[in-house]
Design a protein around this motif. Sequence first.
Motif, PDB file in Angstrom:
ATOM      1  N   ARG A 107      41.401  57.446  45.413  1.00 12.95           N
ATOM      2  CA  ARG A 107      41.101  56.051  45.095  1.00 12.95           C
ATOM      3  C   ARG A 107      41.741  55.124  46.128  1.00 12.95           C
ATOM      4  NH1 ARG A 107      37.731  52.159  43.525  1.00 12.95           N
ATOM      5  NH2 ARG A 107      38.781  50.443  42.449  1.00 12.95           N
ATOM      6  N   LEU A 111      39.680  52.526  48.676  1.00 12.36           N
ATOM      7  CA  LEU A 111      39.938  51.090  48.775  1.00 12.36           C
ATOM      8  C   LEU A 111      40.352  50.692  50.189  1.00 12.36           C
ATOM      9  CD1 LEU A 111      41.873  50.590  45.424  1.00 12.36           C
ATOM     10  CD2 LEU A 111      39.673  49.553  46.007  1.00 12.36           C
ATOM     11  N   GLY A 115      36.765  49.753  50.540  1.00 13.32           N
ATOM     12  CA  GLY A 115      36.798  48.696  49.540  1.00 13.32           C
ATOM     13  C   GLY A 115      36.089  49.107  48.257  1.00 13.32           C
ATOM     14  N   ASP A 116      35.820  48.106  47.430  1.00 15.80           N
ATOM     15  CA  ASP A 116      35.117  48.325  46.169  1.00 15.80           C
ATOM     16  C   ASP A 116      34.148  47.160  45.996  1.00 15.80           C
ATOM     17  OD1 ASP A 116      34.267  48.450  43.521  1.00 15.80           O
ATOM     18  OD2 ASP A 116      36.193  49.174  42.761  1.00 15.80           O
ATOM     19  N   VAL A 121      36.141  43.725  46.277  1.00 14.20           N
ATOM     20  CA  VAL A 121      37.377  43.964  47.022  1.00 14.20           C
ATOM     21  C   VAL A 121      37.011  44.528  48.386  1.00 14.20           C
ATOM     22  CG1 VAL A 121      39.511  45.305  47.120  1.00 14.20           C
ATOM     23  CG2 VAL A 121      38.712  44.398  44.928  1.00 14.20           C
ATOM     24  N   ALA A 123      37.597  46.289  52.094  1.00  9.02           N
ATOM     25  CA  ALA A 123      38.487  47.351  52.560  1.00  9.02           C
ATOM     26  C   ALA A 123      39.698  46.764  53.267  1.00  9.02           C
ATOM     27  CB  ALA A 123      37.725  48.270  53.517  1.00  9.02           C
ATOM     28  N   CYS A 124      40.846  47.401  53.099  1.00 12.55           N
ATOM     29  CA  CYS A 124      42.029  46.996  53.876  1.00 12.55           C
ATOM     30  C   CYS A 124      41.705  47.004  55.364  1.00 12.55           C
ATOM     31  CB  CYS A 124      43.193  47.939  53.601  1.00 12.55           C
ATOM     32  SG  CYS A 124      43.706  48.077  51.884  1.00 12.55           S
ATOM     33  N   LEU A 177      42.545  43.449  42.190  1.00 10.60           N
ATOM     34  CA  LEU A 177      43.030  44.820  42.068  1.00 10.60           C
ATOM     35  C   LEU A 177      43.650  45.043  40.698  1.00 10.60           C
ATOM     36  CD1 LEU A 177      44.859  45.199  45.514  1.00 10.60           C
ATOM     37  CD2 LEU A 177      42.590  46.083  44.915  1.00 10.60           C
ATOM     38  N   ASP A 181      44.941  50.365  40.935  1.00 15.72           N
ATOM     39  CA  ASP A 181      44.516  50.205  42.325  1.00 15.72           C
ATOM     40  C   ASP A 181      45.715  49.973  43.242  1.00 15.72           C
ATOM     41  OD1 ASP A 181      41.831  50.440  41.658  1.00 15.72           O
ATOM     42  OD2 ASP A 181      41.507  48.264  41.548  1.00 15.72           O
ATOM     43  N   VAL A 185      46.568  52.356  46.421  1.00 21.23           N
ATOM     44  CA  VAL A 185      46.591  51.876  47.802  1.00 21.23           C
ATOM     45  C   VAL A 185      47.966  52.084  48.423  1.00 21.23           C
ATOM     46  CG1 VAL A 185      46.489  49.802  49.237  1.00 21.23           C
ATOM     47  CG2 VAL A 185      44.727  50.213  47.541  1.00 21.23           C
TER      48      VAL A 185
END
Length: 217
Positions: A107, A111, A115-116, A121, A123-124, A177, A181, A185
């Motif tokens: 998960r 993310l 992302g989601d 959300v 992506a980082c 988040l 989450d 992450v």
Amino acid sequence: MPMAPAMAQTAPDTMAARVEACTPCHGNRGEGTSDVYFPRLAGKPSGYLYNQLLAFRSGRRKYPPMNYLLEFLPNAYLQEMADYFADQRPAQPDPAPITVSDDILQRGEALATGGDSAAQVPACASCHGAELTGMEPGIPGLLGLRPNYVSAQLGAWRYGTRTATSPDCMQPVAAKLTEADVTAVAAYLATLPAPENAAPLPKGSYALPFPCGSAPN
């Protein structure tokens, strides 16, 4: 026969000497220490570090020792401090041992890299770069940080106790988040090895998905 007076010792006039107050928490070169809640500073973009110093000095970021140390320091000196730590390149720490399940790590990876979309959300990696090393002048890398620190900062963004220059791009993302989450992450990021070149990318290397006050165009 009287002894000659001892020679007065003068501290070296270098930035390394001047920032010794930072080293108990952040390491001699900003590499971090054994305390899991104090972050690595070395190699982060100077603009990002400068923004954080300003935030602590003004009280927008609240941590009494930092607020006290920076209270009377002028902007130019804060910029010198930021430049010093940005120029440091100590070795990245080894990845953290895995302490969560495979499902949680998967998960976190999802993310961080994709992302989601259902939760809106991003992506980082869309803001912090494909290898999560950040981008000049104000996007920090996410490598070399312990999961406790990442969790604490994401929690601060979620609940509005950490903010940034408007438009604050992290707060609305973090607010979407869940607690699970955040755990995922933070755990995933901590397991990543550093790439061969962990320096932040040059400004303009990629486009951010939305306006961000900490990283103006």
